[in-house]
Design an enzyme around this catalytic site. Sequence first.
Site, mmCIF file in Angstrom:
data_model
loop_
_atom_site.group_PDB
_atom_site.id
_atom_site.type_symbol
_atom_site.label_atom_id
_atom_site.label_comp_id
_atom_site.label_asym_id
_atom_site.label_seq_id
_atom_site.Cartn_x
_atom_site.Cartn_y
_atom_site.Cartn_z
ATOM 1 N N LYS A 1 -13.548 -0.258 6.140
ATOM 2 C CA LYS A 1 -13.364 -1.107 5.286
ATOM 3 C C LYS A 1 -14.471 -1.904 6.301
ATOM 4 O O LYS A 1 -15.997 -1.949 5.730
ATOM 5 C CB LYS A 1 -12.856 -1.991 4.774
ATOM 6 C CG LYS A 1 -11.972 -1.541 3.751
ATOM 7 C CD LYS A 1 -11.218 -0.106 3.548
ATOM 8 C CE LYS A 1 -10.110 -0.448 4.217
ATOM 9 N NZ LYS A 1 -8.993 0.779 4.495
ATOM 10 N N ASP B 1 -0.402 -4.795 9.555
ATOM 11 C CA ASP B 1 -1.610 -4.600 9.149
ATOM 12 C C ASP B 1 -2.490 -4.602 9.226
ATOM 13 O O ASP B 1 -2.633 -5.514 8.179
ATOM 14 C CB ASP B 1 -0.890 -3.257 8.460
ATOM 15 C CG ASP B 1 -2.082 -2.415 7.487
ATOM 16 O OD1 ASP B 1 -2.572 -2.080 8.083
ATOM 17 O OD2 ASP B 1 -1.281 -1.301 6.262
ATOM 18 N N TRP C 1 0.657 -0.799 0.327
ATOM 19 C CA TRP C 1 -0.325 -0.277 0.182
ATOM 20 C C TRP C 1 0.824 1.411 -0.231
ATOM 21 O O TRP C 1 1.856 1.738 0.715
ATOM 22 C CB TRP C 1 -1.367 -0.335 1.046
ATOM 23 C CG TRP C 1 -1.872 1.254 1.741
ATOM 24 C CD1 TRP C 1 -2.038 1.832 0.326
ATOM 25 C CD2 TRP C 1 -1.896 1.562 2.647
ATOM 26 N NE1 TRP C 1 -3.144 3.055 1.067
ATOM 27 C CE2 TRP C 1 -2.707 2.892 2.344
ATOM 28 C CE3 TRP C 1 -1.257 1.876 3.819
ATOM 29 C CZ2 TRP C 1 -3.463 4.099 3.078
ATOM 30 C CZ3 TRP C 1 -1.709 2.511 4.846
ATOM 31 C CH2 TRP C 1 -2.676 3.864 4.351
HETATM 32 N N1 PLA Z 1 -3.569 0.027 5.122
HETATM 33 C C1 PLA Z 1 -4.283 -0.861 4.294
HETATM 34 C C2 PLA Z 1 -3.319 -1.747 4.102
HETATM 35 C C3 PLA Z 1 -4.438 -0.039 3.625
HETATM 36 O O1 PLA Z 1 -4.925 -0.130 2.099
HETATM 37 C C4 PLA Z 1 -5.184 0.690 3.839
HETATM 38 C C5 PLA Z 1 -6.403 1.348 3.392
HETATM 39 C C6 PLA Z 1 -4.456 1.484 4.933
HETATM 40 C C7 PLA Z 1 -4.408 0.893 6.273
HETATM 41 C C8 PLA Z 1 -5.409 2.072 6.107
HETATM 42 O O2 PLA Z 1 -6.986 2.432 5.901
HETATM 43 P P1 PLA Z 1 -7.350 3.840 7.114
HETATM 44 O O3 PLA Z 1 -6.667 5.159 7.208
HETATM 45 O O4 PLA Z 1 -8.983 4.219 6.293
HETATM 46 O O5 PLA Z 1 -7.995 3.338 8.520
HETATM 47 N N2 PLA Z 1 -6.262 1.996 1.789
HETATM 48 C C9 PLA Z 1 -7.543 2.035 1.174
HETATM 49 C C10 PLA Z 1 -7.561 3.725 1.256
HETATM 50 C C11 PLA Z 1 -8.623 1.365 0.926
HETATM 51 C C12 PLA Z 1 -5.662 4.310 1.653
HETATM 52 O O6 PLA Z 1 -5.586 5.074 0.283
HETATM 53 O O7 PLA Z 1 -6.325 5.614 2.517
HETATM 54 C C13 PLA Z 1 -6.542 2.230 -0.362
HETATM 55 O O8 PLA Z 1 -7.453 2.095 -1.393
HETATM 56 O O9 PLA Z 1 -6.140 1.707 -1.124
#
Ligand code: PLA
Length: 467
Positions: free
Chosen positions: A304, A268, A187
């Site tokens: 989510k 995570d 991510w």
């Molecule tokens: N960790 C991972 C692996 C994630 O994919 C995301 C969210 C988070 C943490 C953090 O989300 P939160 O702070 O809302 O709890 N990833 C999303 C959104 C869904 C983003 O990038 O913020 C994504 O589209 O990858």
Amino acid sequence: MASTMLSIASATPSASLSMHEKLKGKVKLGSTTNSTAGFIKTKSFGRVSMVAAVNVSRFEGVTMAPPDPILGVSEAFKADTDEKKLNLGVGAYRTEELQPYVLDVVKKAENLMLERGENKEYLPIEGLAAFNKVTAELLFGADNSVLKEQRVATVQGLSGTGSLRLAAALIERYFPGAKVLISSPTWGNHKNIFNDARVPWSEYRYYDPKTVGLDFEGMIADIKAAPGGSFILLHGCAHNPTGIDPTPEQWEKIADVIQEKNHIPFFDVAYQGFASGSLDNDASSVRLFATRGMELLVAQSYSKNLGLYAERIGAMNVVCSSSDLAARCCEVAVIQVKSQLKRLARPMYSNPPVHGARIVANVVGNPALFDEWKAEMEMMAGRIKNVRQKLFDSLSAKDKSGKDWSFILRQIGMFSFTGLNKAQSDNMTNKWHVYMTKDGRISLAGLSLAKCEYLADAIIDSYHNVS
Ligand code: PLA
């Protein structure tokens, strides 16, 4: 734009004109002057007063930041007026009608909260006690020895991101020089988080484009090669962006190597319940490590699985050592770690927001709502699985090249990692109005059955006609 103001008083207006010529900005002449920026007001008494505003901002040196690779996609999507447009960028669940979804259990919990007329007092720095209790139980399982032995320091965080950032601050302060190993790819925000916290990081191999699967050998080799005592960042389930998770046997081996090297696993967990539809199955990786008595960090998010994206509710859990001999030290360590997490949180955001914490505490802590939640989560995970299947069927039926698209069915969670490169992803957006991240990831949670055929056409065109 703010302006730099210069006030010059002189006996005659002409005396200042040469100065005027040098100035780029506005020049006002008169007996009473209100500045355009509104912060200089001069009055003259028989003399001519001149106020010059130079349009130079002190912030001019602040350069333009690039749009965020994920959230920036939503901004671009909003600006597109084409009715075929599809937002598969951010991982946010949509209904079959492609509308945002507020879970029924969330509405019920909120009604309960309203009926009780709860107040809006500050929470303690570590968050809502009832939330911290249920979040740790949900993660580890209520009867897990780590909880019975009180070996977990849990603090409420600002969702997954804020919890990760808090842990990064703890690493920076108490493990100076320690490295965090992150998967390649991961991510995108993981890198930002550790960069901003000034924690050094490097990558371990994870995704093998040849097999469109896990590069398990590479992963193990890189974890082995890392300096002992490194933090190994692992996605608890539904790896983002690849959708490829280790098997239970592979998790055992990963735990072996981490233990051998005295590394600290850092999970995570942003998708508990979303990978398989089962909260327990999706926590099995974390529980495996905890059961071995390992020390670990776990960030949690309810964005989510409870659809609480904007409530910013999550937690940071630090599990301390288990050996009987160390029991006393462990107890102290838990208290100390918690005290330091609080100390880090206080100057950053003081204390966390209460609304989402109460929703989670009500849903997880109430057996009837908890069961309803599980059913709703299965429904959401089920819809994503159906869309995944339909996309695969559409691609297989339409693509006459013989390409094997079955990797899509092997991936789990919200995303599919399509293998499209940047140019192909650009084509998806520019020609087909399909918004996605440039690493080739699409969020299936933003796709409907009705749009699968259209998406398949877009993917086939981009894959075969763009190099
Ligand atoms: N960790 C991972 C692996 C994630 O994919 C995301 C969210 C988070 C943490 C953090 O989300 P939160 O702070 O809302 O709890 N990833 C999303 C959104 C869904 C983003 O990038 O913020 C994504 O589209 O990858």
